[in-house]
Design a protein around this motif. Sequence first.
Motif, PDB file in Angstrom:
ATOM      1  N   TRP A   4     -23.572 -25.708 -61.202  1.00 53.31           N
ATOM      2  CA  TRP A   4     -24.273 -24.898 -60.213  1.00 53.31           C
ATOM      3  C   TRP A   4     -24.283 -23.434 -60.653  1.00 53.31           C
ATOM      4  N   HIS A  38     -20.636 -33.821 -52.110  1.00 50.69           N
ATOM      5  CA  HIS A  38     -21.198 -33.103 -50.979  1.00 50.69           C
ATOM      6  C   HIS A  38     -20.537 -33.380 -49.634  1.00 50.69           C
ATOM      7  N   GLU A  39     -19.697 -34.412 -49.550  1.00 53.13           N
ATOM      8  CA  GLU A  39     -19.090 -34.737 -48.262  1.00 53.13           C
ATOM      9  C   GLU A  39     -17.575 -34.671 -48.358  1.00 53.13           C
ATOM     10  N   LYS A  65     -28.792 -23.772 -56.662  1.00 50.38           N
ATOM     11  CA  LYS A  65     -27.669 -24.239 -55.841  1.00 50.38           C
ATOM     12  C   LYS A  65     -26.842 -23.058 -55.317  1.00 50.38           C
ATOM     13  N   GLY A  79     -20.693 -26.005 -51.510  1.00 53.86           N
ATOM     14  CA  GLY A  79     -21.797 -26.775 -50.969  1.00 53.86           C
ATOM     15  C   GLY A  79     -21.573 -27.120 -49.505  1.00 53.86           C
ATOM     16  N   TYR A  80     -20.333 -27.462 -49.161  1.00 51.25           N
ATOM     17  CA  TYR A  80     -20.029 -27.853 -47.782  1.00 51.25           C
ATOM     18  C   TYR A  80     -20.146 -26.660 -46.838  1.00 51.25           C
ATOM     19  N   THR A 122     -15.513 -32.048 -53.524  1.00 51.47           N
ATOM     20  CA  THR A 122     -16.376 -30.983 -53.023  1.00 51.47           C
ATOM     21  C   THR A 122     -15.949 -29.611 -53.531  1.00 51.47           C
ATOM     22  N   GLU A 145     -22.866 -38.299 -56.129  1.00 49.42           N
ATOM     23  CA  GLU A 145     -23.550 -37.346 -55.261  1.00 49.42           C
ATOM     24  C   GLU A 145     -22.894 -37.269 -53.883  1.00 49.42           C
ATOM     25  N   THR A 146     -22.499 -38.404 -53.353  1.00 53.04           N
ATOM     26  CA  THR A 146     -21.801 -38.398 -52.061  1.00 53.04           C
ATOM     27  C   THR A 146     -20.455 -37.692 -52.173  1.00 53.04           C
ATOM     28  N   ASN A 181     -23.758 -25.664 -46.260  1.00 51.44           N
ATOM     29  CA  ASN A 181     -24.615 -26.630 -45.569  1.00 51.44           C
ATOM     30  C   ASN A 181     -24.146 -26.974 -44.168  1.00 51.44           C
TER      31      ASN A 181
END
Length: 338
Positions: A215, A336-337, A281, A87-88, A195, A332-333, A91
């Motif tokens: 995903w 993704h971070e 995803k 995801g990282y 992540t 969720e944070t 994005n």
Amino acid sequence: MSVSGDSVLVTGGASFIGSHLVEELVDRGADVRVADDFSSGELDNLAAVEDEIQVFDGNLKHYDFASKATEDIDRVFHLAADHGGRGYISNYPANCATNMALDNIVFETAVKNDVEKITFASSACTYPTDIQQERRRLREDMVSFDERGGAYADEAYGWAKLMGERSLQAFHEQYGVDASSVRIFTAYGPRENETHAIVALIAKAFAKQDPYQIWGDGEQTRNFTYVEDIVNALVLANEKITDGTPVNAGIPDYISINEVADAIFDSLDWHPDEINHMTEKPVGVRHRAADTTRAEELLGWEPQYTLAEGMKKTIDWYVDNHDEAHVRENLETLLHER
């Protein structure tokens, strides 16, 4: 050649893999320095050896800091990078592209400071994506800098890692510094963040996410490689390879995301009522596993941990070091971070 008594710099040494490497080097008698900007690494990761190492806090994309970090160093293990899970890197491609600047500054300052050996933490993302739609184990010679069309890396992150390999080879060719690159395949273990695939799957189950989100269709495969096996490959490459030849550090097994999720459910004794396969995803390539022939021949390396052994250690660590309510509230944070 032993690292005992040598001064060793680990860039990104407070990170997941980096902190395990630091502990191993300290155990082998090295005088270890860590350089990290703590954008994703944590000082707590180094708690076991904090009284035995130096820690430099700064950004290695700044030339003066990189020069200070590489001063009076015999060996460099270069792990620092802007990266994360699928995801990282999907994005934040521009963030990942800055690794090209980071790598060259570290290599240049290391050479100017007369560092003898540099080992670069590369990635399986250097491999052409079009050959990873089928189950075909990846060999190092499937990437070529000498043939037209010999490279087709995985997103900006993969291209940056591939250019890091080529840059390090150039520094070896021009300046004679001993060089090695280890292509890391889907590492996992304690201290990894959410992540990345396995810890993300553990976090979702730990937080009792239901419907549980996977995903893609979950049939995509990876060769999950336990962190201590990765560390062993890095140390051996530093000791035994001098000409920049890349080696794989991975396992030859294809393990699906669905298989991993089922194993996590069983380990935590919890199963969701529903699984939501999120096919919109980003999931990356379809299949990825390593041919480890070169690592066996050049390093005498092969993975020691089975998936079951590594998963148990990782799940036990996650449960012991995380609060369920906090993970649920911030899931969720965390996913993704960095």
